[in-house]
Scaffold this motif. Structure first.
Motif, PDB file in Angstrom:
ATOM      1  N   GLU A 160      16.148 -18.267 -45.767  1.00  0.00           N
ATOM      2  CA  GLU A 160      16.327 -17.045 -44.980  1.00  0.00           C
ATOM      3  C   GLU A 160      17.529 -17.180 -44.051  1.00  0.00           C
ATOM      4  O   GLU A 160      18.322 -16.249 -43.914  1.00  0.00           O
ATOM      5  N   LYS A 165      12.219 -21.024 -44.907  1.00  0.00           N
ATOM      6  CA  LYS A 165      12.969 -20.530 -43.743  1.00  0.00           C
ATOM      7  C   LYS A 165      14.454 -20.881 -43.836  1.00  0.00           C
ATOM      8  O   LYS A 165      15.305 -20.126 -43.403  1.00  0.00           O
ATOM      9  N   SER A 217       6.382  -9.719 -39.050  1.00  0.00           N
ATOM     10  CA  SER A 217       5.880  -9.647 -40.421  1.00  0.00           C
ATOM     11  C   SER A 217       5.232  -8.295 -40.701  1.00  0.00           C
ATOM     12  O   SER A 217       4.761  -8.046 -41.801  1.00  0.00           O
ATOM     13  N   GLU A 257      15.035 -17.505 -52.863  1.00  0.00           N
ATOM     14  CA  GLU A 257      13.748 -17.901 -53.417  1.00  0.00           C
ATOM     15  C   GLU A 257      13.593 -19.420 -53.471  1.00  0.00           C
ATOM     16  O   GLU A 257      14.491 -20.134 -53.907  1.00  0.00           O
ATOM     17  N   ALA A 259      20.693 -16.966 -46.173  1.00  0.00           N
ATOM     18  CA  ALA A 259      20.907 -15.596 -46.662  1.00  0.00           C
ATOM     19  C   ALA A 259      21.421 -14.685 -45.546  1.00  0.00           C
ATOM     20  O   ALA A 259      22.331 -13.886 -45.763  1.00  0.00           O
ATOM     21  N   ILE A 260      20.843 -14.799 -44.367  1.00  0.00           N
ATOM     22  CA  ILE A 260      21.284 -13.960 -43.247  1.00  0.00           C
ATOM     23  C   ILE A 260      22.711 -14.319 -42.836  1.00  0.00           C
ATOM     24  O   ILE A 260      23.532 -13.432 -42.584  1.00  0.00           O
ATOM     25  N   SER A 307      21.579 -15.239 -36.219  1.00  0.00           N
ATOM     26  CA  SER A 307      21.270 -15.412 -37.639  1.00  0.00           C
ATOM     27  C   SER A 307      20.323 -16.581 -37.866  1.00  0.00           C
ATOM     28  O   SER A 307      19.470 -16.533 -38.741  1.00  0.00           O
ATOM     29  N   ASP A 338      15.155  -9.185 -49.558  1.00  0.00           N
ATOM     30  CA  ASP A 338      14.413  -9.506 -48.329  1.00  0.00           C
ATOM     31  C   ASP A 338      15.094 -10.582 -47.489  1.00  0.00           C
ATOM     32  O   ASP A 338      14.441 -11.344 -46.796  1.00  0.00           O
ATOM     33  N   TYR A 339      16.415 -10.656 -47.557  1.00  0.00           N
ATOM     34  CA  TYR A 339      17.185 -11.652 -46.805  1.00  0.00           C
ATOM     35  C   TYR A 339      16.581 -13.037 -46.953  1.00  0.00           C
ATOM     36  O   TYR A 339      16.297 -13.735 -45.975  1.00  0.00           O
ATOM     37  N   SER A 340      16.407 -13.471 -48.198  1.00  0.00           N
ATOM     38  CA  SER A 340      15.880 -14.814 -48.446  1.00  0.00           C
ATOM     39  C   SER A 340      16.423 -15.338 -49.764  1.00  0.00           C
ATOM     40  O   SER A 340      16.896 -14.588 -50.605  1.00  0.00           O
ATOM     41  N   LEU A 360      20.386 -10.761 -52.484  1.00  0.00           N
ATOM     42  CA  LEU A 360      19.528 -11.548 -51.596  1.00  0.00           C
ATOM     43  C   LEU A 360      18.349 -10.681 -51.143  1.00  0.00           C
ATOM     44  O   LEU A 360      18.300 -10.224 -50.002  1.00  0.00           O
ATOM     45  N   PRO A 416      14.917 -15.486 -38.611  1.00  0.00           N
ATOM     46  CA  PRO A 416      13.720 -15.682 -39.435  1.00  0.00           C
ATOM     47  C   PRO A 416      12.488 -16.104 -38.636  1.00  0.00           C
ATOM     48  O   PRO A 416      11.364 -15.838 -39.045  1.00  0.00           O
TER      49      PRO A 416
END
Length: 81
Positions: free
Chosen positions: A57, A54, A12, A50, A60-61, A3, A46-48, A44, A7
């Motif tokens: 991210e 990083k 990408s 705001e 969030a993960i 986890s 895009d697993y991020s 969450l 990121p």
């Protein structure tokens, strides 16, 4: 550990599922689907988180992973009972 590293290791490039959908669904319908409003907003996206970069991210993960483990454990207890 995965986890925390995810990121930094994630690609990408577009999602494989999205590129497969482009091949199967006509271009007009695919464009409509991309512009459509989501039925349920993601907590969450895009697993991020705001504005956190990083670190957001990673958080969030980790939260998502813990959430899935808690849900799985709870369902296991319910099914076993």
């Amino acid at each position: 550990m995965i986890s925390i590293l995810a990121p930094f290791l994630a690609s990408s490039d577009p999602d494989g599922l999205e590129s497969a959908a482009e091949k199967v669904i006509s271009e007009d319908i695919f464009a409509e689907l991309e512009e459509a409003e989501a039925a349920i907003e993601s907590p969450l996206p895009d697993y991020s988180i705001e504005g956190k970069g990083k670190l957001g991210e990673i958080i969030a993960i980790c939260l998502s992973t813990i959430g899935i483990l808690v849900i799985s454990f709870g369902l296991g207890k319910i099914i076993k009972a």
